[in-house]
Design a protein around this motif. Structure first.
Motif, PDB file in Angstrom:
ATOM      1  N   ALA A 282      48.333  30.244  31.748  1.00 67.28           N
ATOM      2  CA  ALA A 282      48.442  31.286  32.776  1.00 67.28           C
ATOM      3  C   ALA A 282      47.373  31.109  33.846  1.00 67.28           C
ATOM      4  O   ALA A 282      47.633  31.278  35.042  1.00 67.28           O
ATOM      5  CB  ALA A 282      48.344  32.660  32.129  1.00 67.28           C
ATOM      6  N   VAL A 283      46.150  30.764  33.427  1.00 69.57           N
ATOM      7  CA  VAL A 283      45.088  30.454  34.383  1.00 69.57           C
ATOM      8  C   VAL A 283      44.971  28.938  34.447  1.00 69.57           C
ATOM      9  O   VAL A 283      44.557  28.292  33.484  1.00 69.57           O
ATOM     10  CB  VAL A 283      43.742  31.076  33.963  1.00 69.57           C
ATOM     11  CG1 VAL A 283      42.660  30.731  34.981  1.00 69.57           C
ATOM     12  CG2 VAL A 283      43.872  32.591  33.824  1.00 69.57           C
ATOM     13  N   HIS A 284      45.365  28.373  35.586  1.00 67.55           N
ATOM     14  CA  HIS A 284      45.359  26.913  35.685  1.00 67.55           C
ATOM     15  C   HIS A 284      44.938  26.471  37.080  1.00 67.55           C
ATOM     16  O   HIS A 284      44.944  27.244  38.039  1.00 67.55           O
ATOM     17  CB  HIS A 284      46.745  26.336  35.346  1.00 67.55           C
ATOM     18  CG  HIS A 284      47.850  26.816  36.244  1.00 67.55           C
ATOM     19  ND1 HIS A 284      48.590  27.949  35.963  1.00 67.55           N
ATOM     20  CD2 HIS A 284      48.349  26.329  37.413  1.00 67.55           C
ATOM     21  CE1 HIS A 284      49.492  28.138  36.903  1.00 67.55           C
ATOM     22  NE2 HIS A 284      49.364  27.176  37.802  1.00 67.55           N
TER      23      HIS A 284
ATOM     24  N   SER B 261      38.274  37.526  33.984  1.00 63.80           N
ATOM     25  CA  SER B 261      36.868  37.799  33.721  1.00 63.80           C
ATOM     26  C   SER B 261      36.283  36.766  32.760  1.00 63.80           C
ATOM     27  O   SER B 261      36.865  36.448  31.726  1.00 63.80           O
ATOM     28  CB  SER B 261      36.729  39.200  33.125  1.00 63.80           C
ATOM     29  OG  SER B 261      35.384  39.489  32.828  1.00 63.80           O
ATOM     30  N   GLY B 262      35.133  36.226  33.139  1.00 66.32           N
ATOM     31  CA  GLY B 262      34.424  35.285  32.289  1.00 66.32           C
ATOM     32  C   GLY B 262      34.846  33.844  32.425  1.00 66.32           C
ATOM     33  O   GLY B 262      34.199  32.958  31.850  1.00 66.32           O
TER      34      GLY B 262
ATOM     35  N   LYS C 159      31.663  29.953  38.707  1.00 68.32           N
ATOM     36  CA  LYS C 159      32.475  31.060  38.247  1.00 68.32           C
ATOM     37  C   LYS C 159      33.893  30.942  38.804  1.00 68.32           C
ATOM     38  O   LYS C 159      34.087  30.569  39.951  1.00 68.32           O
ATOM     39  CB  LYS C 159      31.870  32.390  38.696  1.00 68.32           C
ATOM     40  CG  LYS C 159      30.569  32.770  38.008  1.00 68.32           C
ATOM     41  CD  LYS C 159      30.050  34.078  38.580  1.00 68.32           C
ATOM     42  CE  LYS C 159      28.785  34.541  37.857  1.00 68.32           C
ATOM     43  NZ  LYS C 159      29.092  34.984  36.482  1.00 68.32           N
ATOM     44  N   ALA C 160      34.880  31.273  37.970  1.00 73.04           N
ATOM     45  CA  ALA C 160      36.272  31.254  38.414  1.00 73.04           C
ATOM     46  C   ALA C 160      36.873  32.653  38.399  1.00 73.04           C
ATOM     47  O   ALA C 160      38.091  32.805  38.500  1.00 73.04           O
ATOM     48  CB  ALA C 160      37.103  30.322  37.528  1.00 73.04           C
ATOM     49  N   ASP C 161      36.034  33.667  38.278  1.00 66.65           N
ATOM     50  CA  ASP C 161      36.548  35.030  38.205  1.00 66.65           C
ATOM     51  C   ASP C 161      36.254  35.850  39.449  1.00 66.65           C
ATOM     52  O   ASP C 161      36.564  37.045  39.497  1.00 66.65           O
ATOM     53  CB  ASP C 161      36.008  35.745  36.962  1.00 66.65           C
ATOM     54  CG  ASP C 161      34.486  35.747  36.885  1.00 66.65           C
ATOM     55  OD1 ASP C 161      33.847  35.226  37.831  1.00 66.65           O
ATOM     56  OD2 ASP C 161      33.937  36.255  35.894  1.00 66.65           O
ATOM     57  N   LEU C 162      35.669  35.221  40.471  1.00 63.52           N
ATOM     58  CA  LEU C 162      35.332  35.949  41.689  1.00 63.52           C
ATOM     59  C   LEU C 162      36.200  35.543  42.878  1.00 63.52           C
ATOM     60  O   LEU C 162      36.543  36.386  43.705  1.00 63.52           O
ATOM     61  CB  LEU C 162      33.861  35.733  42.037  1.00 63.52           C
ATOM     62  CG  LEU C 162      32.829  36.237  41.026  1.00 63.52           C
ATOM     63  CD1 LEU C 162      31.427  35.880  41.497  1.00 63.52           C
ATOM     64  CD2 LEU C 162      32.969  37.739  40.816  1.00 63.52           C
ATOM     65  N   ASP C 163      36.520  34.254  42.984  1.00 68.37           N
ATOM     66  CA  ASP C 163      37.247  33.737  44.142  1.00 68.37           C
ATOM     67  C   ASP C 163      38.464  32.946  43.695  1.00 68.37           C
ATOM     68  O   ASP C 163      38.439  32.261  42.660  1.00 68.37           O
ATOM     69  CB  ASP C 163      36.353  32.814  44.979  1.00 68.37           C
ATOM     70  CG  ASP C 163      35.105  33.527  45.479  1.00 68.37           C
ATOM     71  OD1 ASP C 163      35.266  34.521  46.210  1.00 68.37           O
ATOM     72  OD2 ASP C 163      34.000  33.085  45.119  1.00 68.37           O
TER      73      ASP C 163
ATOM     74  N   ARG D 176      37.418  26.985  31.693  1.00 64.87           N
ATOM     75  CA  ARG D 176      37.045  27.562  30.399  1.00 64.87           C
ATOM     76  C   ARG D 176      37.160  29.086  30.472  1.00 64.87           C
ATOM     77  O   ARG D 176      36.891  29.697  31.513  1.00 64.87           O
ATOM     78  CB  ARG D 176      35.624  27.172  30.020  1.00 64.87           C
ATOM     79  CG  ARG D 176      35.452  25.714  29.616  1.00 64.87           C
ATOM     80  CD  ARG D 176      34.056  25.467  29.049  1.00 64.87           C
ATOM     81  NE  ARG D 176      33.933  24.149  28.437  1.00 64.87           N
ATOM     82  CZ  ARG D 176      33.520  23.075  29.082  1.00 64.87           C
ATOM     83  NH1 ARG D 176      33.193  23.162  30.364  1.00 64.87           N
ATOM     84  NH2 ARG D 176      33.427  21.913  28.453  1.00 64.87           N
ATOM     85  N   ASN D 177      37.536  29.674  29.333  1.00 67.57           N
ATOM     86  CA  ASN D 177      37.585  31.133  29.272  1.00 67.57           C
ATOM     87  C   ASN D 177      36.206  31.695  28.920  1.00 67.57           C
ATOM     88  O   ASN D 177      35.227  30.949  28.789  1.00 67.57           O
ATOM     89  CB  ASN D 177      38.658  31.608  28.287  1.00 67.57           C
ATOM     90  CG  ASN D 177      38.389  31.142  26.857  1.00 67.57           C
ATOM     91  OD1 ASN D 177      37.252  30.819  26.498  1.00 67.57           O
ATOM     92  ND2 ASN D 177      39.427  31.133  26.041  1.00 67.57           N
TER      93      ASN D 177
END
Length: 605
Positions: free
Chosen positions: A181-183, A209-210, A230-234, A266-267
């Motif tokens: 789902a997140v790719h 998140s995270g 980080k991949a949870d902000l942008d 990574r999660n």
């Protein structure tokens, strides 16, 4: 003999996942002459013949070889989604479908796409599940009656002059892959030679998140750089990969070095949820007066016009070896690059250009509008050209071998006091290119109508066959008055030249057909071929003319390169360095000798 699975290689070398499935091979097929297939239920029944994908139905390798116009064609195939893809989303990719495509899977419309040269993707989430069957149905419309980007595809039945057999429907690899789902969607790499770094943008499908993205750059000799963000902000996390002193190897034609690149998501628990393999390179392009510099060095661009056609498979390469061979043949003849002319080449061609150190100009296939519409005031390309060109820029931005962009070619438009649709489209494609890629020079339109005063590169096309007249024609560049294409009556196409780097981006096209030449000597000249100007009467005359024309441009201290027409014969057009089947036509050492001495702009005599 064509294998059961043609073109099995991964079609996207710069973004490779382990879980993917090549869908090339035998598909159901049906010609829909009246474009009535939807009304007749072709989405729900078996089709009346078979075709070998990814070869177009006009080609011999497809098994169809139908060369008349086809308003629409249909494809059908049932695919079992691998059970091991459980828990993943399924993406269905099409490398290119000419021209307007609609895709249904299990009766659900999943994609529509306009444009015959660019890829598109259907997300099958909620439509199919791993371990189940997916019935894929594709309709491709390719009307002869509408304005569309055709490149060199003939707009009348027969091949004529420099227009060739059409391509309809699927002509590049069809494939699937499994993604979480997140790719990662598509990497974007910007080299920074000045500070020995690469800026890596990693667009992700969602922000959870995270989640983080991590990139590892390595050179195969012990250097390893790892950076995370980080991949949870942008939606597009950005990383800067700084290469240590002593480990920098700039990409060049002499040393086309490619770094290995691994990127993962990574999660919050640190588990890898997505991983892709890629490669990267560092090199710079700069404009210095009339010089184009690569890595700070003046490099005369000895380009050849590459149409990218094969007799048995048309715009689709018959196999992987054919892509490599065309680059190697060009380099053996003394060229260091190509204008990839009037089509968007397969991504794997660009991969081989990257690894072999072969310079290329990326180009759009717009010339069919010129050939099929009214040449002059009423030529009207559409806004779709801009959308399709942006897809090209998105797909190909990362390739170090691409050293310039050419959105349009030979736009015949008289310079007068009223703006037209063509002016709007030209400006939109130029501005879109500069916004999408500020790292490469852009030519607004190659040859004929230059309409953007700030175009990075200025050029002209000339098929003057006499070297002495060609030298006189080109000598005005020294005084800032280069040869510029005009109408026969002298009417202007272009805004004035403003001192930009200049090259003759089409010249030569020397017409040579040995069989017809022998017939002419015997007094029975029945010419069925075509070429530019007065054809040569002997192979020796070809060498003399080729050497003379090349020398005019190599000796000009204000010329940064040239592009010779062309790499191979194509159907009736007999002006290639090689025959259409890629067999030798000339002594390559003589062709090479005419090109490989230093050019004036490189410090030669």
């Amino acid at each position: 003999m064509t294998p059961a699975m043609p073109k099995p290689e991964h079609p996207r070398p710069q973004l490779v996942r382990d879980k993917w499935l090549n869908l090339n091979g035998t598909w159901g097929f049906e010609i829909d002459a009246g474009d009535s297939g939807l009304e007749r239920g072709l989405t729900t029944r078996e089709l009346n013949s078979e075709i070998l994908v990814p070869f177009a139905p006009e080609s011999a390798l497809s098994g169809i070889e139908h060369v008349d116009f086809m308003e629409a064609v249909w494809y059908r195939r049932t695919v079992t989604i691998p059970q091991e893809w459980a828990g993943q989303n399924v993406l269905l990719h099409f490398g290119a479908v000419d021209h307007d495509a609609t895709v249904w899977v299990n009766g659900v419309e999943v994609a529509r796409h306009r444009g015959g040269f660019t890829p598109f993707t259907a997300d099958l989430e909620g439509v199919v599940e791993p371990g189940t069957d997916a019935v894929i149905v594709v309709r491709a419309r390719d009307s002869r009656h509408e304005m569309q980007a055709r490149g060199k595809q003939a707009t009348w039945y027969n091949n004529t002059h420099c227009q060739y057999t059409r391509t309809t429907g699927i002509w590049q690899t069809v494939w699937m892959e499994a993604v979480p789902a997140v790719h990662i969607k598509r990497l974007r790499m910007t080299p920074n030679l000045a500070d020995s770094s690469i800026t890596l943008e990693v667009p992700v499908s969602q922000n959870r998140s995270g989640h983080t993205v991590t990139a590892v750059l390595s050179d195969g000799s012990g250097m390893r750089i790892e950076e995370s963000a980080k991949a949870d902000l942008d939606l597009t996390p950005s990383l800067r990969l700084s290469i240590p002193e002593g480990s920098l190897r700039p990409w060049s034609i002499e040393d086309p070095f490619l770094y290995d690149l691994e990127v993962c998501v990574r999660n919050g628990s640190g588990e890898v949820v997505d991983h892709v393999s890629s490669y990267a390179a560092v090199r710079s392009i700069a404009l210095d007066g009339k010089v184009v510099r690569i890595n700070g060095k003046a490099v005369f661009q000895r380009l050849v016009l590459d149409q990218g056609y094969w007799p048995e498979s048309l715009m689709t390469s018959p196999d992987e070896a054919a892509l490599v061979r065309d680059i190697e043949l060009s380099m053996a003849a003394g060229f260091n690059g190509a204008r990839l002319h009037q089509k968007v080449f397969e991504e794997r061609f660009l991969y081989h250009a990257d690894r072999l150190g072969y310079l290329v100009w990326g180009e759009f296939g717009d010339w069919g509008v010129s050939g099929g519409g009214t040449i002059g005031h009423n030529q009207k390309p559409t806004a779709s050209f801009v959308a399709q060109w942006l897809e090209v820029l998105k797909r190909d931005f990362n390739h170090p071998s691409i050293i310039g962009w050419c959105p349009l070619n030979e736009t015949h438009q008289i310079l007068h006091d009223r703006l037209t649709v063509l002016d709007d489209v030209t400006e939109a494609m130029f501005l879109a290119t500069k916004l999408a890629d500020p790292t490469r020079p852009v030519i607004d339109a190659s040859g004929y109508a230059h309409r953007i005063r700030e175009t990075d590169i200025y050029d002209s096309h000339s098929y003057e066959q006499d070297p002495d007249r060609f030298r006189i024609e080109q000598q005005g560049l020294a005084e800032g008055k280069p040869y510029i294409n005009r109408k026969a009556d002298g009417e202007e196409y272009s805004v004035p030249y403003a001192g930009q780097p200049f090259f003759v981006s089409e010249f030569g096209g020397i017409w040579w057909n040995e069989v017809e030449a022998r017939q002419a000597v015997k007094g029975s000249d029945v010419s069925t071929s075509w070429g530019y100007g007065q054809r040569v009467s002997s192979e020796e005359e070809f060498y003399t003319r080729f050497d003379g024309l090349c020398s005019v441009l190599l000796d000009n201290p204000d010329m940064f390169g040239y592009c010779y027409t062309q790499l191979t014969d194509v159907f009736q057009e007999k002006n290639g360095i090689f025959n259409f089947d890629r067999s030798n036509k000339f002594h390559l050492e003589r062709i090479r000798a005419s090109q490989t001495r230093p050019a004036a702009i490189e410090g030669g005599n």
